[in-house]
Scaffold this motif. Structure first.
Motif, PDB file in Angstrom:
ATOM      1  N   VAL A   1      -1.183  -2.294 -28.416  1.00  0.00           N
ATOM      2  CA  VAL A   1      -2.518  -1.881 -28.751  1.00  0.00           C
ATOM      3  C   VAL A   1      -3.615  -2.856 -28.143  1.00  0.00           C
ATOM      4  O   VAL A   1      -4.581  -2.300 -27.490  1.00  0.00           O
ATOM      5  CB  VAL A   1      -2.760  -1.360 -30.329  1.00  0.00           C
ATOM      6  N   ALA A   2      -3.434  -3.963 -28.442  1.00  0.00           N
ATOM      7  CA  ALA A   2      -4.507  -5.051 -27.972  1.00  0.00           C
ATOM      8  C   ALA A   2      -4.440  -4.856 -26.299  1.00  0.00           C
ATOM      9  O   ALA A   2      -5.393  -5.395 -25.609  1.00  0.00           O
ATOM     10  CB  ALA A   2      -4.093  -6.472 -28.101  1.00  0.00           C
ATOM     11  N   LEU A   3      -3.538  -4.325 -25.283  1.00  0.00           N
ATOM     12  CA  LEU A   3      -3.486  -4.409 -23.863  1.00  0.00           C
ATOM     13  C   LEU A   3      -4.554  -3.424 -23.664  1.00  0.00           C
ATOM     14  O   LEU A   3      -4.854  -3.446 -22.491  1.00  0.00           O
ATOM     15  CB  LEU A   3      -2.149  -4.283 -23.566  1.00  0.00           C
ATOM     16  N   GLY A   4      -4.839  -2.568 -24.469  1.00  0.00           N
ATOM     17  CA  GLY A   4      -5.803  -1.409 -24.126  1.00  0.00           C
ATOM     18  C   GLY A   4      -5.122  -0.147 -23.716  1.00  0.00           C
ATOM     19  O   GLY A   4      -3.912   0.126 -23.838  1.00  0.00           O
ATOM     20  N   ASP A   5      -5.848   0.698 -23.117  1.00  0.00           N
ATOM     21  CA  ASP A   5      -5.385   2.166 -22.662  1.00  0.00           C
ATOM     22  C   ASP A   5      -4.078   2.570 -23.001  1.00  0.00           C
ATOM     23  O   ASP A   5      -3.121   2.398 -22.249  1.00  0.00           O
ATOM     24  CB  ASP A   5      -5.732   2.132 -21.217  1.00  0.00           C
TER      25      ASP A   5
ATOM     26  N   ASN B   1       0.366   2.800 -21.380  1.00  0.00           N
ATOM     27  CA  ASN B   1       0.795   1.821 -21.815  1.00  0.00           C
ATOM     28  C   ASN B   1       2.250   1.704 -22.309  1.00  0.00           C
ATOM     29  O   ASN B   1       2.584   2.219 -23.375  1.00  0.00           O
ATOM     30  CB  ASN B   1       0.079   1.189 -23.063  1.00  0.00           C
TER      31      ASN B   1
ATOM     32  N   TYR C   1       3.666   0.318 -25.491  1.00  0.00           N
ATOM     33  CA  TYR C   1       3.153   0.979 -26.651  1.00  0.00           C
ATOM     34  C   TYR C   1       4.190   2.380 -26.874  1.00  0.00           C
ATOM     35  O   TYR C   1       4.631   2.493 -27.871  1.00  0.00           O
ATOM     36  CB  TYR C   1       1.899   1.463 -26.583  1.00  0.00           C
TER      37      TYR C   1
END
Length: 163
Positions: A32-36, A40, A43
């Motif tokens: 989630v911290a990696l974004g989009d 992903n 994720y």
């Protein structure tokens, strides 16, 4: 039920619960911290693994419950059942084979350990010496004549006599 089966299932349950409560949440949080989240892969893989682990945990807990309800006293003393060692004559292959009926977790056909839920196991359960079990296989029907039978109770008596 053999204790080694219960302990093996309990170990797998413990490992999966640890993964579900500790490892997967950490992976999801990191992804989630990696974004989009829509693109992903980390994720989506972690979420898929979470669904699989939940399903497997459900299966294992259900199986543990089933095993806990097995009462060895209900297994017949004179017929093929769980724990029986059976020598059969396979008229299709013209050979004598020995099988031991075990749980699905223990089955290993190469060692002659067949599950009571396998086609051969199901056809043998309830048979006595002299009976012929008909097994439907992909290669056609097989007829297995029960030549010799040793039940789980016979084995328990032998072990008690040795002591």
């Amino acid at each position: 039920m053999p204790e080694h089966i219960k302990s093996k299932l309990a170990e797998e349950i413990k490992a999966l619960e640890h993964e579900l409560t500790t490892e997967l949440p950490a992976e999801i949080k990191k992804a989630v911290a990696l974004g989009d989240l829509s693109e992903n892969a980390e994720y989506h893989m972690a979420k898929q693994r979470q669904v699989f682990v939940n399903a497997r945990l459900g299966q294992l807990k259900k199986r543990m419950g089933e095993l806990a309800m097995v009462n060895l006293a209900n297994i017949p003393h004179d017929k093929v059942g769980f724990g029986s060692t059976v020598t059969v004559y396979d008229s299709t292959k013209d050979e004598t084979i020995e099988y031991k009926l075990v749980t699905s977790e223990e089955s290993d056909v190469s060692k002659g350990l067949i599950s009571t839920t396998s086609p051969i196991g199901r056809s043998l359960v309830g048979k006595v010496i002299g009976d012929v079990a008909v097994v439907v296989t992909p290669n056609g029907k097989r007829e297995l004549e029960v030549l010799k039978l040793s039940t789980i109770h016979d084995v328990a008596l032998e072990e008690t006599a040795k002591e």
